[in-house]
Design an enzyme around this catalytic site. Structure first.
Site, PDB file in Angstrom:
ATOM      1  N   ARG A  50       0.837  -1.204   0.000  1.00 59.97           N
ATOM      2  CA  ARG A  50       0.000   0.000   0.000  1.00 59.97           C
ATOM      3  C   ARG A  50       0.869   1.251   0.000  1.00 59.97           C
ATOM      4  NH1 ARG A  50       0.946   2.309   4.705  1.00 59.97           N
ATOM      5  NH2 ARG A  50       1.358   1.029   6.542  1.00 59.97           N
ATOM      6  N   THR A  55       2.312   2.335  10.044  1.00 57.52           N
ATOM      7  CA  THR A  55       1.117   2.462  10.862  1.00 57.52           C
ATOM      8  C   THR A  55       1.032   1.259  11.788  1.00 57.52           C
ATOM      9  OG1 THR A  55      -1.227   3.051  10.843  1.00 57.52           O
ATOM     10  CG2 THR A  55      -0.533   1.273   9.354  1.00 57.52           C
ATOM     11  N   TYR A  56       0.160   1.398  12.767  1.00 53.77           N
ATOM     12  CA  TYR A  56      -0.067   0.328  13.740  1.00 53.77           C
ATOM     13  C   TYR A  56      -1.457  -0.250  13.521  1.00 53.77           C
ATOM     14  CZ  TYR A  56      -1.595  -1.789  18.136  1.00 53.77           C
ATOM     15  OH  TYR A  56      -2.115  -2.645  19.067  1.00 53.77           O
ATOM     16  N   LEU A 131      -5.511   6.119   6.242  1.00 56.85           N
ATOM     17  CA  LEU A 131      -5.776   5.574   4.916  1.00 56.85           C
ATOM     18  C   LEU A 131      -4.471   5.071   4.316  1.00 56.85           C
ATOM     19  CD1 LEU A 131      -7.751   8.234   5.301  1.00 56.85           C
ATOM     20  CD2 LEU A 131      -8.328   7.756   2.939  1.00 56.85           C
ATOM     21  N   GLY A 143      -6.848  -0.164   2.329  1.00 53.94           N
ATOM     22  CA  GLY A 143      -8.015   0.628   2.673  1.00 53.94           C
ATOM     23  C   GLY A 143      -7.817   1.585   3.830  1.00 53.94           C
ATOM     24  N   CYS A 161       2.441   7.321  10.193  1.00 52.48           N
ATOM     25  CA  CYS A 161       2.337   7.926   8.854  1.00 52.48           C
ATOM     26  C   CYS A 161       3.402   8.989   8.616  1.00 52.48           C
ATOM     27  CB  CYS A 161       0.946   8.512   8.627  1.00 52.48           C
ATOM     28  SG  CYS A 161      -0.372   7.280   8.753  1.00 52.48           S
TER      29      CYS A 161
END
Length: 202
Positions: A50, A55-56, A131, A143, A161
């Site tokens: 992605r 991110t977590y 996102l 997603g 992020c």
């Protein structure tokens, strides 16, 4: 997810929305920077295809993998991302939470009037949803993630992020008693409001 996206493109499977809850882990998007993984030994780390950075994911967070056929909908990735944001904003509104977009900062943000303003005088803000998407042959996958009631301390092992100077929040942290079932209902209702019904194969 890759297999399902390929099957949608081939017309062998319908569009779908997967709602998941992961064990504690960190994921690295295609723009992840090594220095943003602060405690690599803390949880498993997975590289993903992605977009975005670290991110977590973990218990109490709803992850939604969205596999839509933009050939049938609209071949515009920017419009798709804006629609994902609108979906999250609409879902949060069902809990009385005002989620907002911010230029230059991915995700959905909420103001925190209960905290002192930032150094520049602007209101303190926390991210409540993230996102990270990919599109292959006009089929979307990966997603969003919505923080319902995760352990927010788990985010301290990364720079979420790649954004510094802001915190992370959840529905629970904002005083909402919502559980995962409540979040799912809100997400499904808001999804149909923004995207309409999922397309079926012929």
């Amino acid at each position: 997810m890759d297999e399902r996206a390929a099957a949608i493109r081939a017309g062998e499977a319908p569009e779908c929305l997967w709602l998941l809850e992961h064990p504690p882990l960190y994921t690295a998007g295609t723009s992840a920077r090594a220095q943003d993984l602060l405690t690599p030994e803390r949880f498993p780390v997975f590289k993903t295809g992605r977009g975005g950075q670290y991110t977590y994911h973990g218990p109490g967070q709803r992850v939604a993998y969205v596999m839509l056929d933009l050939e049938r909908r609209q071949r515009d990735i920017r419009v798709y991302v804006r629609s994902l944001e609108a979906w999250l904003i609409s879902a949060l509104a069902r809990f009385g939470v005002n989620g907002e977009r911010r230029d230059g900062r991915v995700g959905i943000w909420v103001q925190r009037p209960d905290r002192p303003p930032l150094f520049d005088g602007s209101p303190a803000e926390d991210k409540i949803a993230a996102l990270g998407v990919r599109v292959r042959r006009w089929v979307t996958f990966h997603g969003i993630s919505l923080n319902v009631a995760p352990d927010l301390e788990h985010f301290s092992g990364i720079v979420p992020c790649g954004i510094t100077g802001y915190g992370v929040t959840s529905l629970k942290d904002l005083g909402m008693s919502a559980n995962m079932a409540d979040a799912d209902r809100a997400l499904i209702e808001a999804f149909e409001e923004v995207f309409g019904p999922l397309a079926r194969t012929p």
